[in-house]
Design a protein around this motif. Structure first.
Motif, PDB file in Angstrom:
ATOM      1  N   GLU A   1      60.519  41.440  63.962  1.00 38.29           N
ATOM      2  CA  GLU A   1      60.764  42.766  64.535  1.00 38.29           C
ATOM      3  C   GLU A   1      59.573  43.253  65.344  1.00 38.29           C
ATOM      4  N   THR A   2      58.368  43.025  64.855  1.00 38.74           N
ATOM      5  CA  THR A   2      57.185  43.468  65.582  1.00 38.74           C
ATOM      6  C   THR A   2      56.941  42.655  66.843  1.00 38.74           C
ATOM      7  N   GLN A   3      57.551  41.487  66.953  1.00 34.89           N
ATOM      8  CA  GLN A   3      57.440  40.699  68.170  1.00 34.89           C
ATOM      9  C   GLN A   3      58.494  41.101  69.197  1.00 34.89           C
ATOM     10  N   LEU A   4      59.592  41.654  68.725  1.00 34.81           N
ATOM     11  CA  LEU A   4      60.703  42.005  69.613  1.00 34.81           C
ATOM     12  C   LEU A   4      60.566  43.417  70.174  1.00 34.81           C
ATOM     13  N   PHE A   5      60.030  44.338  69.385  1.00 35.50           N
ATOM     14  CA  PHE A   5      59.981  45.745  69.780  1.00 35.50           C
ATOM     15  C   PHE A   5      58.559  46.268  69.597  1.00 35.50           C
ATOM     16  N   TRP A   6      58.234  47.255  70.436  1.00 35.77           N
ATOM     17  CA  TRP A   6      56.922  47.866  70.321  1.00 35.77           C
ATOM     18  C   TRP A   6      56.767  48.558  68.975  1.00 35.77           C
ATOM     19  N   PHE A   7      57.744  49.401  68.650  1.00 34.14           N
ATOM     20  CA  PHE A   7      57.742  50.103  67.374  1.00 34.14           C
ATOM     21  C   PHE A   7      58.840  49.505  66.493  1.00 34.14           C
ATOM     22  N   PRO A   8      58.509  49.053  65.289  1.00 30.99           N
ATOM     23  CA  PRO A   8      59.535  48.537  64.379  1.00 30.99           C
ATOM     24  C   PRO A   8      60.283  49.676  63.699  1.00 30.99           C
ATOM     25  N   ALA A   9      60.964  50.493  64.487  1.00 31.47           N
ATOM     26  CA  ALA A   9      61.663  51.667  63.984  1.00 31.47           C
ATOM     27  C   ALA A   9      62.841  51.965  64.896  1.00 31.47           C
TER      28      ALA A   9
ATOM     29  N   LYS B   1      62.227  34.336  75.320  1.00 34.89           N
ATOM     30  CA  LYS B   1      62.266  34.645  73.903  1.00 34.89           C
ATOM     31  C   LYS B   1      62.008  33.401  73.075  1.00 34.89           C
ATOM     32  N   LEU B   2      61.543  33.651  71.874  1.00 35.11           N
ATOM     33  CA  LEU B   2      61.355  32.604  70.888  1.00 35.11           C
ATOM     34  C   LEU B   2      62.468  32.680  69.858  1.00 35.11           C
TER      35      LEU B   2
ATOM     36  N   CYS C   1      68.664  39.900  68.641  1.00 31.10           N
ATOM     37  CA  CYS C   1      67.483  39.389  69.337  1.00 31.10           C
ATOM     38  C   CYS C   1      66.774  38.327  68.500  1.00 31.10           C
ATOM     39  N   HIS C   2      66.779  38.498  67.193  1.00 31.46           N
ATOM     40  CA  HIS C   2      66.144  37.547  66.283  1.00 31.46           C
ATOM     41  C   HIS C   2      66.801  36.170  66.371  1.00 31.46           C
ATOM     42  N   THR C   3      68.102  36.145  66.572  1.00 35.16           N
ATOM     43  CA  THR C   3      68.855  34.894  66.611  1.00 35.16           C
ATOM     44  C   THR C   3      69.217  34.462  68.033  1.00 35.16           C
ATOM     45  N   CYS C   4      68.534  35.000  69.021  1.00 37.15           N
ATOM     46  CA  CYS C   4      68.726  34.604  70.426  1.00 37.15           C
ATOM     47  C   CYS C   4      70.156  34.849  70.902  1.00 37.15           C
ATOM     48  N   MET C   5      70.783  35.904  70.393  1.00 33.22           N
ATOM     49  CA  MET C   5      72.100  36.319  70.883  1.00 33.22           C
ATOM     50  C   MET C   5      71.977  37.606  71.684  1.00 33.22           C
TER      51      MET C   5
END
Length: 1427
Positions: free
Chosen positions: A491-499, A485-486, A407-411
């Motif tokens: 991680e905190t932008q992609l998921f509610w909980f960074p876990a 997506k950007l 998700c971080h790399t838009c894949m």
């Protein structure tokens, strides 16, 4: 009846850009001039078309080299290899995450079934308990790491905390029931299907919410709900049929209740605070120009409310509140409440998991006792069950990390959504196939019921999984497939909980992923940037760049224009601020050179189709560039008599212009700003930089993903030719590879150079008040005026902003190619770097309070770098002395003494001699040191070779003793000098050098396109003493030099005084025999005063007794010393015309008319001859009164420089009239210079021939004749264009900003009054500053000399003491090597981390289709076009 103008094209239609449309263009001006019968010249652009067409000639066509060069320079987008690489990477990550998900799910089933029917149930129970606890323990540690010491991170409200605790309790209870009861109640395949039944709840949520961006969303969701309910019914039927515990399915329901999207939103609901404001309104009284462009088009004045500015600029900015988080942009990633919510959640889960798991044996698993479980469960062995545990734990972590990276790399489509959808069906397939299921059952040592038995159960399992999979595809598959997506979201932008959740990792990733429109703290963190308005102002500072350098910048701007369109999410404007570009109303040569390039570089068909406006700071020219982007290009021509010069004040101009005027021009009907400060950026560039649209987009990617980032800089490549350029290429490479990467990873980059960096406007608002302050102390001068870019970044870091380094963005700029220019540039850089780092370290506690990124490790790192800089000269001396000892056998002591003597001699030369002496001696010392370094490198290589030979040769060897092994003897080991030990006979120096070489080779391999820079390291090593020793001495000694050093105009005295040879000899003898020279007492020069002048006497008495009135006082005290109104009006109101120059008698002010004869006798009869006179020239002319010289020199500076046109005239008479020497026509005829061919002899005339043959004896005329002869040649193409442009610009109609735009005129007047008015030299603090700089220079020289001498003495003393040696070297040297070796290793590790982030950025931007452009945060995602 209105008149019409034949032959003039109608005015171009006004665009939507309000700022450009404020003033009429030349076409519109011509139309208005005809309508109102204004006496303005007419322009006809048909002249070019009327010229004869000669394009058919071969000599007029472009050569193959030019065509190929243009084709290569044209932007073509990413290559096919990049697209293929993106697909390979996506496929690889998809396979990894799919394998991890499947292995995690199947191994969990094996552990759960071992709890039910395994031989070691207690161990399996404990392993399952650890599986439940491990993710929460990891999350707790991560949350503590990100929360400790962060008082700026808000805590959630009490209601949110209660909801977090409730959700965590439900999730913990549900997961315990799922692991210990549900998964082992039915078959393994039915357990996998059972995990999917909980999706009914989020599907109901999406059915209620809907999604307008997806077609037919609600019908598809309704059908998916039916499928999900059908799959749930089949699962329940399977459990009932197998007599399983159907109630255990409640655990899955509890988990999905805790994961409801509505719960997530409420957990992250906004904290009640005034920090977040829904809108940014334009303050009452601020500059607002909405709905007013129409009146500007007709040149009408505007009357609107506009309150006056504060008395000073600093008070203006100080009243502006600190920037608030924008509802559209998002809160900074490092200040999100997610980490504190995760802290509460993970802690609660740990407690409840322990509690529920301890209650299960008491109520639901009565065949087991918790005491036995706790006593026997920890007796683990390396068996199959332990392998299952390890595989499950590691695969869960890998799946989550890989999913986040995808998700971080838009894949996320190919490497996240597809694996999530396929994981459960693939797991069921593996469990229903008898061969694979039987193998896993035997490996796990579980009961027979593990696999599906019977065809009906097999069909039911497949049907259940098919129904739930269809439901997931129709809802989550479509939503995640179309999520906005950007690039490089955190991680905190992609998921509610960074876990992560290892038990239900697939389901957790589905529901924990943030979707479009979901908000945290009331802020949409996933909203795409293409729906938002973003403005980038390209601001360039320019002075005296060459034509090639200017063209490089303009071509880069043209690429930006071509890459943008009217529908782009980002709007660009370009502003160039050119110093000393206009004098009065006369445009200088460099400004004309820039304008002459616009047609070729920017595609402006008619350069005169612009708006020419007189401004308080000089003049500005505005163009609207062709194309759909409607991009504007503005050249701001600065008059140094009206505004302060130099780069920092140009930066203040464009920062204030953007922050206080341009950014307020775009408002909606409610008065709200259309563009927020966090979405408004300034792209700063130098005048010789070369960049691409991809580089700009890469910088903006990092700015858009995190609003706590105040600036982003790029990788700079130096351009040029020669050894000095090779030296700088290696230096730039090492600086970016290690230093900037380390600063980026450890804390914050400390310098985003103004050559090519992006700054956030909201960050600049925090620092502009301080940045606009004047220099009052010597140390401030080093910080502010010697390194303005570094000081700007220092202020930004002190204010709490982070600066990042983006290696994916590249730019090129010309670097110094000459020795003197390089030394002058580094003189400024070294002094400013040291001053800023010292200031940063001194205020560390305050910076830590405002900026949490400035850690203690970062502080220690900077201290060590500062220390290494101070002891750099002595370290170089010791290294060279040691190398000479190995190479030539030179005594170390004498070598050190000789080098110290050379340093002292060069220091004295820099202190007492002029610049020419310093540069020549610096070159000589650099050459000698390069020769010495060659020998040193050979000596060090010899030492390394000896160490390597000793490493192989000093091993124990046995001597033959008659065949019996017992009788053989061992050769004694001779320990080499300097070796670490007998077993490791290598010196620390060799080990240290080997480490450095390995680090550089690996680093070069990680930068394949820059690997060739390592070859330039040879030049760098040879010039190492010059860079660390000679240059440091030159920089410290010359901190008193306040000049810029590069691209400065040299002053030449027009009036020369020739002295007899014996006077010159006397001066030399006095310098040699200074001890015998009698010092004369210096007395103040007498002031000439007429005794019979009662006016002077009266004025002298009045000045001593009468105080200044308040009105007079207000005219003299302020940000800058001002003239009186009458004086200012008389000087500024004079207009000078080259064709009709003003006679010197008329030009001289009252009371100085007597000097007219002096000027005329020396050949300065009119203003065309006065422009180059300096104050020294006036003194040589015989003007003895200092006040008169100062007054006249100030008036001379207002005269535009008379430039003789380059060309070959028709005849000598015409030429003499042009240069203003028509009185010498007869002299030319006497010398038989009557035709153009006769004028060829003038090219060989010296000053002697001019005096004797042409009988020109006046100094002013001699200098004019010499200048005219130099320009007596055929003009180049560029010179012809400049001459034509000068004529056209002078004829263009000039608007007055005061009449066409009162608001902007008011802004510039207030800004100039606040901080930009040039100070008078006589009333400035230059002399005081110069004295303070001398004191500071002496202090720095003393400190540097003492520190380096002590370091040399200590190292040499310890090196000679054998008793104090440790591992073959002295303790201090050992500590030195260890510390700085650690720094190199630390930088290397940081480089590896930054390389990984750069690779991620590169992958994220790569497209999926051939021919597509790079993917950024500012354009539509390329992946969305694949379907």
């Amino acid at each position: 009846m209105l008149k019409t103008c034949p032959g003039i094209e109608p005015a171009a239609a006004a665009g939507s850009h309000k700022y450009f449309g404020s003033l009429p263009t030349v076409y519109e001006r011509t139309e208005h001039s005809c309508q109102y019968s204004m006496a303005t010249p007419e322009f006809k652009f048909e002249s070019e078309a009327q010229e004869e067409d000669v394009s058919y000639l071969s000599v007029k066509k472009k050569s193959k080299i030019e065509r190929c060069t243009k084709k290569l320079s044209t932007h073509s987008g990413p290559s096919k290899l990049i697209v293929v690489l993106k697909w390979i990477t996506t496929t690889l990550f998809a396979a990894v995450i799919l394998a991890s998900l499947v292995s995690s799910k199947i191994t969990l089933l094996g552990l759960a079934w071992n709890v039910k029917s395994g031989t070691e149930r207690e161990e399996a129970f404990v392993m399952c308990l650890v599986v439940l606890l491990a993710p929460n323990v990891i999350s707790l540690v991560r949350a503590l790491w990100n929360v400790i010491g962060r008082s700026d991170i808000p805590w959630p409200s009490k209601d949110c905390m209660a909801l977090v605790v409730l959700s965590s309790a439900l999730e913990s209870a549900g997961l315990c029931i799922l692991v210990f009861k549900t998964l082992a109640s039915g078959s393994a395949a039915s357990g996998v299907s059972a995990m999917q039944i909980g999706f009914v709840l989020p599907i109901l949520y999406h059915l209620k919410k809907g999604n307008r961006d997806i077609r037919c969303f609600r019908p598809a969701v309704f059908f998916s709900l039916l499928c999900a309910l059908g799959g749930t019914g089949v699962v329940i039927y399977i459990y009932v049929k197998n007599s399983a515990e159907v109630w255990s399915l409640v655990g899955i329901v509890l988990v999905f209740i805790a994961w409801l999207p509505s719960f997530h939103k409420k957990m992250f609901s906004p904290v009640k605070s005034t920090d977040i404001e829904p809108k940014q309104r334009v303050p009452r009284g601020s500059i607002n120009r909405s709905n007013t462009s129409r009146s500007y088009l007709h040149g009408q004045s505007l009357s609107s409310e506009y309150s006056s500015f504060k008395s000073t600029y600093r008070s203006i900015i100080s009243d502006i509140p600190s920037p608030k988080p924008d509802p559209i942009s998002e809160v900074p990633c490092d200040k999100t409440t997610a980490w504190k919510v995760l802290l509460i959640s993970s802690f609660t889960k740990i407690i409840f998991i322990f509690g529920v798991s301890s209650l299960l044996p008491l109520f639901l698993m009565r065949d087991m006792k918790f005491k036995d479980i706790w006593d026997k469960g920890w007796d683990w062995g390396i068996d199959n069950m332990f392998v299952l545990f390890i595989v499950h734990t590691s695969s869960g972590i890998v799946a989550y990390v890989t999913g986040v990276f995808a998700c971080h790399t838009c894949m996320d489509r190919g490497a996240f959504v597809v694996p999530l959808i396929l994981s459960s069906p693939l797991s069921v397939v593996l469990l229903v196939v008898s061969s694979s299921c039987d193998w896993f059952k035997n490996y796990s040592e579980v009961s027979v019921d593990f696999c599906v038995s019977g065809s009906s159960s097999l069909v039911l399992s497949i049907v259940a999984m098919l129904c739930t999979s269809i439901a997931l595809i129709l809802v989550f598959g479509r939503v995640l497939w179309n999520v906005n997506k950007l690039v490089l979201q955190k991680e905190t932008q992609l998921f509610w909980f960074p876990a992560y959740n290892s038990v239900m990792i697939e389901q957790w990733l589905f529901v924990n992923r943030k979707l479009s429109g979901e908000k945290e703290n009331g802020i949409d963190k996933t909203r795409t940037r293409k729906h938002e308005k973003t403005r980038v102002y390209i601001c360039t500072t320019m002075y005296r760049e060459s034509r090639k350098e200017m063209q490089q910048l303009l071509e880069s701007i043209e690429k930006i224009r071509q890459a943008t369109s009217s529908s782009s999410a980002i709007h660009f404007e370009s502003h160039v601020f050119l110093d000393d570009a206009v004098r009065g109303y006369e445009v200088t040569e460099f400004a004309l050179q820039l304008v002459s390039l616009l047609k070729e570089a920017l595609g402006i068909e008619y350069v005169l189709k612009c708006t020419k406006t007189a401004t308080p700071y000089g003049m500005k020219l505005v163009w609207k560039l062709p194309g759909p982007s409607e991009m504007t290009f503005t050249i701001h021509l600065k008059d140094t008599k009206k505004v302060k010069k130099k780069k920092r004040w140009s930066q203040i101009m464009y920062m204030s212009y953007v922050l206080d005027f341009l950014s307020k021009q775009y408002v909606d009907k409610d008065g709200n700003l259309e563009v927020k400060d966090s979405d408004c950026f300034i792209l700063t560039t130098d005048a010789d930089v070369k960049f691409t649209p991809e580089s700009v987009e890469a910088l903006l990617d990092l700015m858009k993903r995190d609003t706590s980032v105040g600036a982003v800089c790029a990788r700079t490549y130096p351009l040029g030719e020669g050894p000095l350029v090779w030296y700088q290429q290696f230096e730039y490479a090492v600086g970016h590879w290690f230093q900037k990467a380390a600063e980026h990873v450890l804390g914050s980059v400390l310098c985003a150079p103004g050559s090519f960096s992006v700054y956030r406007c909201s960050a600049l608002k925090d620092i502009v008040p301080t940045y606009a302050t004047t220099v009052e102390r010597a140390f401030d001068f080093l910080i502010k005026d010697m390194g303005e870019d570094r000081w700007l970044c220092t202020l930004m870091v002190q204010s709490g902003w982070r600066i990042e380094y983006c290696a994916a963005s590249e730019n090129e700029t010309y670097c110094p190619e000459e020795f003197g220019e390089f030394y002058k540039q580094r003189r400024r850089w070294i002094a400013s770097t040291l001053a800023n780092i010292i200031s940063l370290i001194k205020e560390w506690s305050l910076i830590r309070a405002l900026n949490h990124r400035v850690s203690y490790l970062f502080c220690v790192y900077q201290i060590f770098l500062l220390t290494s800089t101070f002891i750099g000269p002595s370290t170089v001396i010791i290294i060279i002395a040691g190398g000479l000892d190995y190479a030539w056998g030179v005594n170390v002591v004498w070598s050190v003494v000789l080098q110290i003597a050379v340093c002292l001699i060069y220091t004295l030369i820099c202190v007492y001699k002029n610049e020419k002496w310093q540069m020549q001696s610096g070159k000589i010392i650099t050459f000698l040191y390069a020769v010495v370094m060659t020998a040193v490198l050979v000596g060090i290589a010899e030492q390394v070779a000896e160490d390597l030979i000793n490493f192989d040769g000093n091993k124990p060897k046995s001597k033959p003793g008659g065949g019996d092994s017992a009788s053989s003897t061992i050769e004694p080991i001779t320990r080499p000098p300097g070796a670490i030990s007998d077993d490791f006979p290598i010196s620390f120096v060799t080990l240290y050098l080997g480490l450095l070489v390995a680090i550089f080779i690996v680093t070069g391999m990680l930068h394949p396109s820059e690997f060739k820079c390592l070859l330039n390291g040879i030049i760098y090593l040879l010039c190492l003493p010059s860079g660390y020793l000679v240059l440091n001495i030159y920089s410290i000694v010359n901190i008193t030099d306040r000049s810029w050093g590069t691209r400065e105009e040299k002053e030449h005295n027009t009036v020369k005084v020739t002295k007899p040879w014996y006077n010159e000899l006397e001066i030399v003898m006095r310098k040699v025999f200074f001890c015998c020279d009698k010092k004369e007492t210096l007395e103040a020069p007498p002031v000439a005063e007429s005794k019979d002048d009662p006016v002077n006497r009266r004025h002298r008495r009045d000045s001593q007794t009468e105080p200044l009135s308040p009105q007079r006082l207000s005219q003299t005290i302020g940000p800058g010393i001002k003239y009186s109104d009458e004086e200012e009006q008389s000087e500024s109101g004079e207009e000078y015309d080259e064709e009709n120059p003003m006679l010197v008698e008329k030009w001289l002010p009252k009371g100085m008319k007597s000097y007219a004869k002096i000027f005329i006798d020396n050949g300065f009869q009119n203003t065309n001859f006065l422009g180059k006179l300096t104050e020294i020239d006036l003194k040589r002319l015989g003007i003895k009164k200092l006040a008169h010289r100062r007054n006249l020199h100030r008036r001379i500076q207002n005269i535009p420089e008379f430039r003789i046109p380059v060309g070959v005239p028709r005849d000598p008479n015409t030429w003499l009239e042009t240069v203003g020497l028509a009185e010498y026509k007869a002299n030319f005829r006497q010398n038989h210079i009557k035709t153009v061919r006769d004028m060829e002899a003038l090219k060989s005339f010296t000053e002697k021939e001019i005096r004797e043959d042409l009988h020109i004896t006046k100094p002013g005329h001699i200098q004019r004749m010499k200048d005219a002869i130099k320009r007596l040649r055929n003009p180049t193409k560029e010179e012809r264009e400049i001459a034509e442009m000068k004529e056209e610009i002078s004829q263009a109609f000039k608007h007055d900003l005061r009449s066409v735009n009162k608001e902007e005129h008011k802004f510039w007047k207030d800004l100039l009054h606040a901080c930009l008015e040039p100070d008078l030299d006589a009333f400035g603090s230059d002399e005081i500053l110069k004295g303070n700089l001398l004191t500071l220079r002496n202090e720095w020289l003393m400190v540097s000399g003492i520190v380096n001498c002590l370091w040399i003495v200590i190292i040499m003393t310890l090196s000679r003491s054998i008793d104090l040696q440790i591992a073959g070297t002295n303790p201090l040297s050992l500590v030195f090597l260890i510390v700085f070796g650690f720094l190199f290793v630390l930088q290397f590790v940081c480089m590896l981390v930054h390389r990984f982030t750069t690779l991620s950025h590169f992958i994220a931007r790569a497209p999926y289709r051939f021919g597509q452009s790079y993917q950024t945060s500012l354009c539509q995602t390329q992946m969305m076009r694949i379907c």
